[in-house]
Design a protein around this motif. Structure first.
Motif, PDB file in Angstrom:
ATOM      1  N   GLY A   1      -8.250  11.106  -5.089  1.00 20.46           N
ATOM      2  CA  GLY A   1      -7.552   9.872  -5.443  1.00 20.46           C
ATOM      3  C   GLY A   1      -7.149   9.071  -4.221  1.00 20.46           C
ATOM      4  O   GLY A   1      -7.262   7.837  -4.209  1.00 20.46           O
ATOM      5  N   LEU A   2      -6.699   9.768  -3.164  1.00 23.44           N
ATOM      6  CA  LEU A   2      -6.327   9.075  -1.932  1.00 23.44           C
ATOM      7  C   LEU A   2      -7.542   8.423  -1.274  1.00 23.44           C
ATOM      8  O   LEU A   2      -7.482   7.272  -0.836  1.00 23.44           O
ATOM      9  CB  LEU A   2      -5.666  10.055  -0.974  1.00 23.44           C
ATOM     10  N   ILE A   3      -8.647   9.167  -1.215  1.00 17.08           N
ATOM     11  CA  ILE A   3      -9.871   8.616  -0.612  1.00 17.08           C
ATOM     12  C   ILE A   3     -10.353   7.414  -1.400  1.00 17.08           C
ATOM     13  O   ILE A   3     -10.741   6.374  -0.826  1.00 17.08           O
ATOM     14  CB  ILE A   3     -10.959   9.701  -0.540  1.00 17.08           C
ATOM     15  N   TYR A   4     -10.327   7.519  -2.732  1.00 15.16           N
ATOM     16  CA  TYR A   4     -10.757   6.387  -3.561  1.00 15.16           C
ATOM     17  C   TYR A   4      -9.825   5.194  -3.369  1.00 15.16           C
ATOM     18  O   TYR A   4     -10.272   4.049  -3.283  1.00 15.16           O
ATOM     19  CB  TYR A   4     -10.778   6.798  -5.032  1.00 15.16           C
ATOM     20  N   GLY A   5      -8.516   5.460  -3.292  1.00 14.20           N
ATOM     21  CA  GLY A   5      -7.560   4.369  -3.105  1.00 14.20           C
ATOM     22  C   GLY A   5      -7.771   3.627  -1.797  1.00 14.20           C
ATOM     23  O   GLY A   5      -7.698   2.396  -1.750  1.00 14.20           O
ATOM     24  N   VAL A   6      -8.061   4.379  -0.730  1.00 12.70           N
ATOM     25  CA  VAL A   6      -8.295   3.744   0.568  1.00 12.70           C
ATOM     26  C   VAL A   6      -9.631   3.009   0.567  1.00 12.70           C
ATOM     27  O   VAL A   6      -9.744   1.886   1.076  1.00 12.70           O
ATOM     28  CB  VAL A   6      -8.249   4.793   1.697  1.00 12.70           C
ATOM     29  N   ALA A   7     -10.679   3.652  -0.013  1.00 11.51           N
ATOM     30  CA  ALA A   7     -12.010   3.050   0.002  1.00 11.51           C
ATOM     31  C   ALA A   7     -12.083   1.796  -0.862  1.00 11.51           C
ATOM     32  O   ALA A   7     -12.788   0.837  -0.520  1.00 11.51           O
ATOM     33  CB  ALA A   7     -13.046   4.067  -0.468  1.00 11.51           C
ATOM     34  N   SER A   8     -11.376   1.780  -1.994  1.00  6.76           N
ATOM     35  CA  SER A   8     -11.441   0.640  -2.914  1.00  6.76           C
ATOM     36  C   SER A   8     -10.362  -0.402  -2.636  1.00  6.76           C
ATOM     37  O   SER A   8     -10.250  -1.390  -3.363  1.00  6.76           O
ATOM     38  CB  SER A   8     -11.305   1.132  -4.360  1.00  6.76           C
ATOM     39  N   ARG A   9      -9.605  -0.171  -1.589  1.00  7.29           N
ATOM     40  CA  ARG A   9      -8.513  -1.085  -1.258  1.00  7.29           C
ATOM     41  C   ARG A   9      -9.057  -2.437  -0.817  1.00  7.29           C
ATOM     42  O   ARG A   9      -9.924  -2.531   0.039  1.00  7.29           O
ATOM     43  CB  ARG A   9      -7.672  -0.448  -0.155  1.00  7.29           C
TER      44      ARG A   9
ATOM     45  N   ASP B   1       0.811  -1.216   0.000  1.00  7.06           N
ATOM     46  CA  ASP B   1       0.000   0.000   0.000  1.00  7.06           C
ATOM     47  C   ASP B   1       0.840   1.260   0.000  1.00  7.06           C
ATOM     48  O   ASP B   1       0.322   2.353   0.250  1.00  7.06           O
ATOM     49  CB  ASP B   1      -0.922   0.014   1.234  1.00  7.06           C
ATOM     50  N   PHE B   2       2.135   1.150  -0.276  1.00  2.00           N
ATOM     51  CA  PHE B   2       3.007   2.318  -0.206  1.00  2.00           C
ATOM     52  C   PHE B   2       2.637   3.391  -1.226  1.00  2.00           C
ATOM     53  O   PHE B   2       3.010   4.555  -1.057  1.00  2.00           O
ATOM     54  CB  PHE B   2       4.470   1.902  -0.390  1.00  2.00           C
ATOM     55  N   PHE B   3       1.918   3.019  -2.267  1.00  3.47           N
ATOM     56  CA  PHE B   3       1.511   4.029  -3.239  1.00  3.47           C
ATOM     57  C   PHE B   3       0.573   5.047  -2.581  1.00  3.47           C
ATOM     58  O   PHE B   3       0.542   6.226  -2.972  1.00  3.47           O
ATOM     59  CB  PHE B   3       0.836   3.379  -4.450  1.00  3.47           C
ATOM     60  N   LEU B   4      -0.178   4.609  -1.558  1.00  3.11           N
ATOM     61  CA  LEU B   4      -1.036   5.531  -0.818  1.00  3.11           C
ATOM     62  C   LEU B   4      -0.191   6.531  -0.029  1.00  3.11           C
ATOM     63  O   LEU B   4      -0.525   7.713   0.050  1.00  3.11           O
ATOM     64  CB  LEU B   4      -1.967   4.765   0.125  1.00  3.11           C
TER      65      LEU B   4
END
Length: 467
Positions: free
Chosen positions: A345-353, A82-85
């Motif tokens: 983008g960060l919120i989407y990345g965390v939510a869709s993780r 998850d380092f891309f986050l």
């Protein structure tokens, strides 16, 4: 060609790269900006020292467990995958710094920078132990005595203890702080924990206790390139020369017009409260950290003199020259749009993780095999990575080619929390059903105990093309 006298030629010429440090004794100041600065300091220090002691879902609220490769942030667990986050978060922080600097100058330096925050708390300790600014100056100039030594030793004992506590808290974000504290009490600390507690404690004590403004003036690169983000509409702390000059002392309540002077009474309190020791009346300087202490003390003096406040104030270069200040300008709009996009983008990345990851590796020894039944076989290795907080059992299925078969039982595959498991997979397909030499197939992986934990990855199925 110039000539020198005999006496002049014998004098050595000395060049200094840095000005010899003269200790600064910032005067305590009260006002709206001092209140905001103190509230920010208490909030940030409270979060730093308090968060490791708060439990969340049976674990420390924020814990970067490097040996287990688990990073707990409140209710979420992140992994190296998850380092891309983290990269997005760091980019957001950088853009936010540029945005606030362009909008309102050095807000970060004056209110939230760790160097500023820890220096403020160290100055508070000094005032409580050694007294006010005048008492500190008097104490330092006094001859050595038992009383002076006692005060100095006690002061540095407090500062070092606080610094070591800071180092302990820092390590507590990587080693559970309850276990770390017990190890300190029992004197069973490991070598690495001991090293980092001392190292970070020494850095805090050195930077905030001794170097202070030297860090801002000589060590911090931000002071050097901040002007590149300023424009004529950036809020800066500035002295109103037209109103303040000529400077001069006068009696309280005396009219500046009758005295033939400006509103500045040349009390030099703005210099005494400055933590970096500059004179804001000489114009904007790169050493200024934007703490606004000079605004508070000058407003207090103006009030006592019955003059209007704002001789030193937050303003813009355009406002100083009588021009209109524009808040929304192209650079600000660009930063806002970029921040919104990155945050989304960060919120989407965390939510869709999804807490499971699948890597598909084809057998590199052969493109495909032909079975005795005339079917085409492809062999894969699926790497299952369980990024959830619990052990999981996964079921694997495959689609993409009509009547294709997965050979073997791929149900209830157990993968420990944080574990990685290699699963060999063999797929058979009828060559008549193949539409091309390379067909896309989809591997579907789902956890048995949690339907929300599932993912789909695609691979390539190779075979002959029968016309």
């Amino acid at each position: 060609m110039t000539t020198k006298s005999k006496d002049q030629s014998q004098e050595p010429i000395q060049d200094e790269l840095y000005k010899k440090r003269e200790k600064i004794y910032p005067r305590e100041v009260h006002g709206i900006f001092a209140l905001l600065r103190n509230l920010t300091m208490v909030t940030l220090l409270g979060l730093y020292y308090g968060l490791p002691w708060i439990n969340w879902d049976n674990h420390q609220s924020i814990l970067f467990d490097l040996p287990e490769r688990k990073f707990y942030i409140f209710g979420s667990t992140f992994w190296p995958q998850d380092f891309f986050l983290l990269t997005i978060l760091l980019i957001i922080a950088a853009v936010a710094l540029f945005f606030f600097t362009t909008l309102a100058g050095r807000l970060w330096c004056g209110y939230a920078c760790p160097q500023t925050v820890w220096t403020e708390i160290f100055l508070w300790f000094e005032r409580k132990i050694e007294g006010s600014r005048q008492k500190q100056i008097k104490l330092d100039k006094a001859p050595m005595s038992a009383g002076k030594v006692g005060i100095k030793v006690f002061k540095h004992f407090v500062l070092i203890t606080f610094s070591l506590w800071t180092g302990l808290t820092f390590v507590g974000y990587f080693t559970p702080i309850t276990e770390l504290s017990q190890s300190v009490v029992n004197m069973t600390l490991g070598p690495w924990e001991t090293f980092w507690i001392i190292f970070y404690g020494f850095a805090t004590y050195g930077n905030a206790g001794w170097m202070r403004e030297q860090v801002c003036i000589y060590m911090c690169p931000y002071a050097r390139f901040q002007s590149a983000m300023f424009d004529h509409d950036t809020l800066i702390i500035s002295y109103d020369e037209k109103r303040g000059n000529p400077r001069g002392a006068r009696k309280r309540g005396a009219s500046s017009v009758e005295a033939g002077l400006g509103d500045c009474i040349d009390c030099k309190l703005c210099i005494q409260v400055c933590p970096v020791g500059i004179d804001i009346r000489e114009g904007l300087q790169y050493q200024c950290i934007g703490c606004a202490a000079c605004i508070d003390v000058c407003d207090d003096v103006m009030e006592k003199m019955s003059y209007p406040k704002g001789l030193i104030k937050y303003t813009t270069e355009n406002a100083l020259f009588g021009k209109t200040t524009k808040i929304l300008r192209p650079r600000i709009i660009f930063y806002i749009a970029l921040l919104l996009a990155l945050t989304a983008g960060l919120i989407y990345g965390v939510a869709s993780r999804v807490p499971v990851e699948v890597n598909i590796i084809r057998d590199r020894n052969t493109l495909y095999n032909e079975t005795t039944q005339g079917l085409i076989e492809n062999v894969y290795t699926l790497k299952l990575i369980n990024m959830s907080n619990m052990d999981q059992e996964f079921d694997i299925s495959v689609t993409g080619i009509e009547d294709m078969q997965i050979i073997g039982k791929y149900e209830g595959i157990n993968v420990a929390s944080g574990g990685v498991k290699d699963v060999p997979v063999r797929i058979h397909a009828d060559p008549i059903k193949l539409k091309s030499r390379s067909s896309k197939v989809y591997f579907y992986v789902e956890a048995r105990d949690d339907e929300e934990i599932h993912t789909t990855e695609h691979g390539r199925f190779l075979g002959p093309l029968i016309k």
